[in-house]
Design an enzyme around this catalytic site. Structure first.
Site, PDB file in Angstrom:
ATOM      1  N   GLU A 186       6.655  70.939  45.371  1.00  0.00           N
ATOM      2  CA  GLU A 186       7.825  69.828  46.507  1.00  0.00           C
ATOM      3  C   GLU A 186       8.866  71.246  46.286  1.00  0.00           C
ATOM      4  OE1 GLU A 186       7.570  67.218  47.001  1.00  0.00           O
ATOM      5  OE2 GLU A 186       6.187  66.087  45.726  1.00  0.00           O
TER       6      GLU A 186
ATOM      7  N   ARG B 128      10.026  71.169  50.388  1.00  0.00           N
ATOM      8  CA  ARG B 128      11.770  70.285  51.012  1.00  0.00           C
ATOM      9  C   ARG B 128      12.892  71.523  50.436  1.00  0.00           C
ATOM     10  NH1 ARG B 128      11.775  64.700  47.989  1.00  0.00           N
ATOM     11  NH2 ARG B 128       8.979  64.682  47.734  1.00  0.00           N
TER      12      ARG B 128
ATOM     13  N   ASP C 120      -4.851  67.071  50.382  1.00  0.00           N
ATOM     14  CA  ASP C 120      -3.866  66.842  52.071  1.00  0.00           C
ATOM     15  C   ASP C 120      -3.649  67.192  53.008  1.00  0.00           C
ATOM     16  OD1 ASP C 120      -1.761  66.318  50.467  1.00  0.00           O
ATOM     17  OD2 ASP C 120      -1.317  64.829  51.286  1.00  0.00           O
TER      18      ASP C 120
ATOM     19  N   GLU D   3       3.754  59.104  56.808  1.00  0.00           N
ATOM     20  CA  GLU D   3       2.876  59.311  57.937  1.00  0.00           C
ATOM     21  C   GLU D   3       1.907  59.086  58.991  1.00  0.00           C
ATOM     22  OE1 GLU D   3       3.295  59.344  54.526  1.00  0.00           O
ATOM     23  OE2 GLU D   3       2.748  61.438  53.218  1.00  0.00           O
TER      24      GLU D   3
HETATM   25  C1  DMJ Z   1       6.532  64.001  51.487  1.00  0.00           C
HETATM   26  O1  DMJ Z   1       7.296  64.919  50.538  1.00  0.00           O
HETATM   27  C2  DMJ Z   1       5.582  65.143  52.684  1.00  0.00           C
HETATM   28  O2  DMJ Z   1       5.107  64.700  53.194  1.00  0.00           O
HETATM   29  C3  DMJ Z   1       4.486  65.615  51.201  1.00  0.00           C
HETATM   30  O3  DMJ Z   1       2.968  66.525  52.013  1.00  0.00           O
HETATM   31  C4  DMJ Z   1       2.672  64.172  51.258  1.00  0.00           C
HETATM   32  N1  DMJ Z   1       4.061  63.254  50.874  1.00  0.00           N
HETATM   33  C5  DMJ Z   1       5.964  63.259  51.034  1.00  0.00           C
HETATM   34  C6  DMJ Z   1       6.007  62.344  52.017  1.00  0.00           C
HETATM   35  O4  DMJ Z   1       5.247  60.715  51.597  1.00  0.00           O
END
Ligand code: DMJ
Length: 595
Positions: free
Chosen positions: A220, A224, A353, A487
């Site tokens: 994260e 971010r 993902d 998404e």
């Molecule tokens: C985000 O922090 C990023 O897109 C991550 O890859 C997956 N989830 C969240 C948003 O839903």
């Protein structure tokens, strides 16, 4: 032989007047030439590596002017927008590249801001006929989200828009690291919200400190913070963002000190001690976490010349390449002590993902030279298509999850990003299957739109089923929430870029209306707990990714393709744009050419 001055036959100490005059003439001609070169020669094109796409940009603001001539129909929308260029559009001056690691000419930044004052993108009025009101995405949504955070949550990671106070979760440890500020930086910049951007930069300069006793999520914080800071650096050229990104990256490196080099999920920024989530199968690290570091780490090496970052992520790739994959699929769990898979669960949604996403983007980011990444992506997608992608009885294409030896016919909101990924990866796919993958992207976009359309609020649930007569709807109560996730809109945007089919803007507009109607509160924007209830309760969280991703993708969806063109920019999984490294394969320490 030594030659002395005295050995020259006509040597003398002084010059004649005529000789002095000639010298003076030569000197002044030389100076004139230098000045001419400085002012009139073309820009440093030989050093130019990145086209920022910020020249002649048709910036968008939805609505705003309701006194325009009657709007064409939504169906005409796409065609109009492709050809439109009018003096009414404001221009953004190009951000030029200099020869070293600053990617923008600092003297241009001021102009960028001056030229990006709010204006109207006329196409946006196409939507006004349906609402009868004016609408400004920047002012009405981004500013509201930002100003609310500024007022009630400043410095905290996120905002509680109902309680009107700061909010945080365990992914950021127990520390106030201003996650929303860092995550929102590039969106503010791209939208031309320059006062807010400066405010954010000031906070970062004065307060963002990583020497804190906080146990954070490596993934994260990477996507971010490092992603956000790097994007802000590339866009604005402000050194502070690069410096902070590197400081933070140094703090993450101890997470890789495991017997296999597969990093821990969490690391204490102060002590460097790492560990994994208690809930993960047999102490495993998570595929989507350790597999989503590549883009940022390659950029860190590129910017600093320190090969450590690059080597860490390449080591992960090499290790994965050697492992057996059940049915060609990558399980979500990998034990960092033993190097063995945990449970054989596979997902293109949560836990899996962005691993797939980063394989494709590693290739794109390397200017398509990292063919190993592309091949790995292609092989993985082929296995996913064979084992996880199905069509429902009602004709909806969905991506299920592999669990306990069978396919679970359930798809997460998170999985919806894959529509955009398939479209992005279409060009360059093997056996000339570009059309096939673009079509697959369109089908996933359609399914995800259905998951929104089949709710009361027209907002998508966290997970939805394709079972026992149910199609694209959530069954369990704890899967009915919408937490401002991006998404589905992300996929609309990619599909829009690749097809210009106006339905994607129409669907994006539906999402704007629904978010505005059901998630907007006086203290910002909140998630809702049940998208099937006409009277939903709020979860009281304004997620930082709402500003980083959801609003950015919406903004881009209604903007010209020339704003951050995909030939030159690759978006990390948190929607932070990083430039394609056109010479990446040559200049990276540790790459084949340097060994
Ligand atoms: C985000 O922090 C990023 O897109 C991550 O890859 C997956 N989830 C969240 C948003 O839903």
């Amino acid at each position: 032989m030594i030659v002395s001055a005295s050995s020259f036959p006509h040597h003398r100490a002084t010059l004649r007047l005529s000789e002095k005059f000639i010298l003076l003439l030569i000197l002044s001609a030389f100076i004139t030439l230098c000045f001419g070169a400085f002012f009139f020669l073309p820009d440093n094109s030989k050093h130019k590596r990145f086209d920022f796409g910020l020249e002649d940009v048709d910036h968008q603001v939805l609505g705003h002017h309701s006194n325009q001539s009657p709007s064409p129909s939504v169906a005409q929308f796409g065609q109009e927008s492709r050809s439109r260029k009018s003096p009414g559009y404001f221009k953004l001056l190009p951000l030029r590249v200099t020869e070293t690691t600053c990617f923008c000419d600092p003297s241009m930044k001021h102009n960028f801001f001056l030229n990006s004052s709010p204006d109207v993108w006329l196409d946006a009025n196409l939507f006004l006929s349906s609402t009868g009101s004016s609408f400004d995405l920047r002012a009405w949504m981004m500013k509201h989200a930002w100003d609310s955070y500024r007022q009630y949550g400043w410095g905290h990671n996120e905002l509680k828009p109902i309680a009107k106070k700061g909010h945080s979760t365990n992914i950021f440890g127990n520390s106030q690291m201003g996650a929303t500020i860092v995550d929102a930086l590039d969106t503010l910049y791209i939208m031309g919200l320059h006062d807010e951007f400066k405010d954010a930069q000031e906070w970062i300069e004065q307060n963002l400190d990583f020497s804190v006793n906080a146990e954070v999520s490596v993934f994260e914080v990477n996507i971010r913070f490092i992603g956000g800071l790097l994007a802000a650096y590339y866009l604005s050229g402000q050194e502070v963002f690069k410096v902070k990104a590197v400081q933070l990256a140094e703090k993450l490196l101890p997470a890789f000190n495991t017997p296999t080099g597969i990093p821990w999920a969490m690391v204490n920024l102060k002590s460097g001690v790492g560990r994994n989530w208690g809930w993960a199968s047999a102490g495993s690290s998570i595929l989507a976490e350790f597999g989503t570091l590549h883009m940022e780490f390659v950029h860190l090496t590129y910017l600093t010349g320190n090969p450590a970052y690059y080597q860490k992520v390449m080591h992960i790739r090499k290790l994965l390449a050697k492992m057996d994959r059940p049915n060609g699929l990558y399980p979500n769990y990998l034990n960092p002590r033993t190097g063995r898979w945990g449970q054989h669960h596979t997902s293109v949604g949560g836990l899996g993902d962005s691993f797939y996403e980063y394989l494709l983007k590693a290739w794109l980011m390397s200017d398509k030279t990292d063919t190993e990444a592309r091949k790995t992506y292609d092989d993985a997608i082929e296995a996913i298509e064979r084992h996880l992608i199905r069509k429902s009885n009602g004709g909806l294409t969905f991506i299920g999850e592999w669990k306990n030896g069978h396919l679970e016919r359930k798809m997460g909101h998170l999985t919806c990003f894959a529509g955009g990924m398939f479209a992005l990866g279409a060009d360059g796919s093997p056996d000339d299957k570009a059309g096939h993958y673009l079509q697959l992207g369109a089908e996933i976009a359609h399914t995800c739109h259905e998951s929104y359309d089949r709710t009361v609020l027209k907002l998508g649930p966290e997970a939805f089923k394709f079972d026992s007569g149910l199609e694209a709807v959530a069954v369990r109560q704890n899967e009915k929430y919408y937490i401002l996730r991006p998404e589905v809109i992300e996929t609309y945007w990619y599909m829009w870029r690749f097809t210009h089919d106006p339905k994607y803007r129409q669907w994006g507009w539906e999402a704007v209306q629904a978010i505005d109607k059901y998630c907007r509160v006086s203290g910002g924007f909140s998630g809702v707990k049940d998208v099937y209830s006409s009277n939903p309760t709020y979860d009281d969280v304004q997620q930082s990714f709402f500003l980083a991703e959801t609003l950015k993708y919406l903004y881009l969806l209604f903007s010209s393709d020339e704003l951050l063109p995909l030939e030159n920019w690759v978006f990390n999984t948190e929607a932070h744009p990083l430039p394609v490294l056109h010479q990446g394969n040559i200049t990276l320490p540790g790459s084949e050419t340097q060994r």
